[in-house]
Scaffold this active site. Structure first.
Site, PDB file in Angstrom:
ATOM      1  N   SER A 121       0.851  -1.173   0.000  1.00  0.00           N
ATOM      2  CA  SER A 121       0.000   0.000   0.000  1.00  0.00           C
ATOM      3  C   SER A 121       0.898   1.238   0.000  1.00  0.00           C
ATOM      4  O   SER A 121       1.921   1.251  -0.665  1.00  0.00           O
ATOM      5  CB  SER A 121      -0.942  -0.033   1.192  1.00  0.00           C
ATOM      6  OG  SER A 121      -1.850   1.022   1.103  1.00  0.00           O
ATOM      7  N   HIS A 122       0.597   2.251   0.791  1.00  0.00           N
ATOM      8  CA  HIS A 122       1.422   3.456   0.753  1.00  0.00           C
ATOM      9  C   HIS A 122       2.347   3.550   1.955  1.00  0.00           C
ATOM     10  O   HIS A 122       3.043   4.521   2.141  1.00  0.00           O
ATOM     11  CB  HIS A 122       0.536   4.694   0.682  1.00  0.00           C
ATOM     12  CG  HIS A 122      -0.622   4.628   1.615  1.00  0.00           C
ATOM     13  ND1 HIS A 122      -1.808   4.019   1.257  1.00  0.00           N
ATOM     14  CD2 HIS A 122      -0.764   5.010   2.888  1.00  0.00           C
ATOM     15  CE1 HIS A 122      -2.636   4.067   2.279  1.00  0.00           C
ATOM     16  NE2 HIS A 122      -2.033   4.657   3.283  1.00  0.00           N
TER      17      HIS A 122
ATOM     18  N   ASP B 196       1.460   7.501  -5.727  1.00  0.00           N
ATOM     19  CA  ASP B 196       1.666   6.688  -4.525  1.00  0.00           C
ATOM     20  C   ASP B 196       2.532   5.468  -4.843  1.00  0.00           C
ATOM     21  O   ASP B 196       3.017   5.309  -5.972  1.00  0.00           O
ATOM     22  CB  ASP B 196       0.326   6.296  -3.886  1.00  0.00           C
ATOM     23  CG  ASP B 196      -0.395   5.221  -4.660  1.00  0.00           C
ATOM     24  OD1 ASP B 196      -0.172   5.107  -5.873  1.00  0.00           O
ATOM     25  OD2 ASP B 196      -1.182   4.480  -4.043  1.00  0.00           O
TER      26      ASP B 196
ATOM     27  N   ASP C 112       2.226   2.302  -5.393  1.00  0.00           N
ATOM     28  CA  ASP C 112       1.961   1.366  -6.486  1.00  0.00           C
ATOM     29  C   ASP C 112       1.462   2.074  -7.746  1.00  0.00           C
ATOM     30  O   ASP C 112       1.020   1.425  -8.691  1.00  0.00           O
ATOM     31  CB  ASP C 112       0.982   0.265  -6.041  1.00  0.00           C
ATOM     32  CG  ASP C 112      -0.375   0.831  -5.648  1.00  0.00           C
ATOM     33  OD1 ASP C 112      -0.444   2.027  -5.314  1.00  0.00           O
ATOM     34  OD2 ASP C 112      -1.359   0.075  -5.669  1.00  0.00           O
TER      35      ASP C 112
ATOM     36  N   ARG D  98      -2.538   6.112  -7.540  1.00  0.00           N
ATOM     37  CA  ARG D  98      -3.134   7.391  -7.157  1.00  0.00           C
ATOM     38  C   ARG D  98      -2.252   8.555  -7.595  1.00  0.00           C
ATOM     39  O   ARG D  98      -1.071   8.383  -7.866  1.00  0.00           O
ATOM     40  CB  ARG D  98      -3.366   7.428  -5.646  1.00  0.00           C
ATOM     41  CG  ARG D  98      -4.516   6.488  -5.250  1.00  0.00           C
ATOM     42  CD  ARG D  98      -4.850   6.551  -3.785  1.00  0.00           C
ATOM     43  NE  ARG D  98      -3.743   6.105  -2.974  1.00  0.00           N
ATOM     44  CZ  ARG D  98      -3.299   6.761  -1.916  1.00  0.00           C
ATOM     45  NH1 ARG D  98      -3.861   7.891  -1.543  1.00  0.00           N
ATOM     46  NH2 ARG D  98      -2.295   6.289  -1.228  1.00  0.00           N
TER      47      ARG D  98
ATOM     48  N   LYS E 170      -7.382   2.483 -10.883  1.00  0.00           N
ATOM     49  CA  LYS E 170      -7.040   3.896 -10.990  1.00  0.00           C
ATOM     50  C   LYS E 170      -5.626   3.984 -11.533  1.00  0.00           C
ATOM     51  O   LYS E 170      -4.852   3.040 -11.413  1.00  0.00           O
ATOM     52  CB  LYS E 170      -7.202   4.638  -9.679  1.00  0.00           C
ATOM     53  CG  LYS E 170      -6.753   3.917  -8.430  1.00  0.00           C
ATOM     54  CD  LYS E 170      -7.256   4.645  -7.189  1.00  0.00           C
ATOM     55  CE  LYS E 170      -6.895   3.875  -5.941  1.00  0.00           C
ATOM     56  NZ  LYS E 170      -8.000   3.055  -5.455  1.00  0.00           N
TER      57      LYS E 170
HETATM   58 MG    MG Z   1      -2.141   2.753  -4.344  1.00  0.00          MG
END
Ligand code: MG
Length: 491
Positions: free
Chosen positions: A48-49, A219, A221, A224, A320
């Site tokens: 994740s982030h 971000d 991955d 975003r 996204k």
């Molecule tokens: Mg992400």
């Protein structure tokens, strides 16, 4: 643990794996690769982030053949099956070379034979997709032509760095210093790879003196994005989505394919709704989570969508897509020959402005959070709540509608409930409460505030929304219940 007994017959015999070069793929590239290679699905191991590893964050995501997050029906099925797993097979001798592109074949003692692993250049697959969506010649002129603009992109040491380098620097001619933090690092350089005004500090600092005309951060991955104009002018994700929608035919992909529909998650501001109304394009308001958009896209009903939490994308993939959003903005700038500020101001003057902010209360007591949600739900369910008036200073808000948002998917008629408590006022202003997740550290409560101004479009967001914030806190008694004096994060 090692088992050589046969697997249950229902287990699909996977004989071929596709892995990104060096074991890395951005989430949008993963979606692109699943679709390109017609894979039955994909597994994403992601931090994740947050900083990753044994002491950090780690998650496993499953994408289906459309390249998007699995829906509830599938994840529930996976969960049910997981409860009956009696054995699993591992291949301790399998040594992959992640650095060499191409196929590697393994003999796994006659199991899964032949077992092939293909290391693919996901950056190239993704870059090729972008070439077919945008006009790279026009972008090259904007970014490295005679009167080129200066941009700054921050990959925040996530996986998107190589994509930024390949597309922006190698292909579109941006100088090397336009792309920062482009080496993927397991701990993201010790920072949170979160593209927002709090964590994207390197980018914001470098934008301040006005050297760069456009900035974007992504971000960890790469799904975003945050868009900035000169001097770090912040474009809210809700406005970004509305601006892209209003200028959608600047993008060759949409010129060729047309636009089937627009969508936003429920808490995202209604700026998009105004564009949809003006352009007579169908609008969908969905719960938070990309899978709802994917369903509409698979049914050919949606072309562009986004979330207030810095997610924006088109129907070229089912995730996204941060870099896509930056290229969309650059395309609009190239086409309109305007700055980010001019584009944004033109949009507000044309449509009015939906002022939007989000208050995050992190790590609050779970019981207090749940109690607050229950009490607010009871309060707004009362028949007398509608038409009730709230006054702060000279502002008066009258409740027009209040509910717990639920969504009936127009494609498969599945119903998703409990997606947030909404209070909608007669002037279109909204207060939304969401309990957005619980962990061992407590719960996160999010309050979304939005108000619409037709004429006064150049005010300070937090000033405009202050009366609504007062009302939101009064209704929820959140500070009183939690002992907090303010939100942990304001977006
Ligand atoms: Mg992400």
């Amino acid at each position: 643990m090692k088992s050589h007994r046969h697997l249950p017959v229902t287990f699909p015999q996977v004989g071929r794996l596709i892995v990104g070069h060096h074991g890395l793929m951005s989430t949008p590239a993963c979606s692109c690769v699943i679709r390109k290679f017609k894979a039955i699905g994909g597994i994403i191991l992601t931090a994740s982030h947050n900083p990753a590893g044994p002491d950090g964050d780690f998650g496993i995501k499953f994408s289906t053949a459309n390249g998007g997050p699995a829906n509830d029906a599938i994840t529930n099925k996976i969960y049910q099956i997981s409860r009956t797993i009696e054995e699993f097979a591992i291949c301790p001798g399998l040594r992959l070379d992640l650095t060499t592109l191409g196929k590697q074949t393994f003999d796994l003692e006659n199991k899964f034979k032949p077992f092939t692993v293909e290391i693919v250049d996901a950056v190239e697959s993704y870059a090729n997709l972008m070439r077919n969506i945008f006009d790279f010649a026009a972008l090259k002129e904007l970014l490295s032509g005679e009167d080129h603009i200066k941009i700054r992109l921050d990959a925040m040491h996530g996986v998107v760095g190589p994509y930024v380098k390949r597309i922006l620097c190698d292909e579109l001619g941006c100088p090397d210093n336009c792309a920062i933090n482009c080496v993927p690092m397991e701990d993201f350089g010790g920072h949170r790879a979160d593209p927002n005004l709090i964590y994207a500090v390197d980018l914001i600092d470098s934008m301040r003196d006005g050297e760069y005309d456009f900035g974007a951060a992504f971000d960890s991955d790469g799904d975003r994005n945050m868009i900035l104009g000169k001097h770090g002018l912040f474009v809210t994700p809700s406005d970004s989505l509305a601006v892209i929608a209003d200028n959608i035919f600047c993008i060759p992909y949409f010129q060729h394919r047309g636009v089937r529909g627009l969508a936003r998650s429920m808490p995202t501001s209604a700026a998009l709704d105004r564009v949809a109304k003006a352009t007579k394009i169908e609008l969908y308001e969905t719960p938070t989570g990309w899978k709802f958009f994917g369903n509409l896209m698979d049914a050919g009903r949606l072309s562009l969508c986004g979330e207030e939490s810095f997610g924006t994308s088109g129907d070229h993939i089912r995730e996204k897509d941060g870099l896509w959003a930056a290229l969309a903005w650059l395309t609009i700038m190239a086409s309109r020959r305007q700055s980010v500020e001019e584009i944004l101001q033109y949009h507000w003057i044309k449509y009015g402005r939906n002022y939007f902010t989000r208050y995050d209360y992190e790590n609050i007591d779970i019981d207090a959070a749940c109690e607050m949600m229950e009490d607010v739900e009871l309060l707004i369910a009362d028949k007398t709540f509608v038409r009730q008036r709230f006054a702060v200073e000279d502002k008066i808000y009258q409740v027009e509608k209040a509910d717990n948002f639920e969504y009936t998917d127009p494609v498969d008629s599945s119903i998703t409930r409990n997606q947030g408590l909404r209070i909608i006022f007669s002037d279109g202003s909204r207060i939304i409460y969401r309990l957005s997740g619980t962990s061992s550290d407590g719960a996160t409560v999010r309050i979304y505030l939005e108000t619409y101004e037709k004429e006064a479009v150049f005010q300070e967001t937090q000033v405009v929304l202050a009366p609504l914030a007062t009302i939101a806190l009064k209704i929820s008694q959140l500070h009183h219940r939690t002992g907090r004096t303010g939100p942990s994060v304001i977006t």
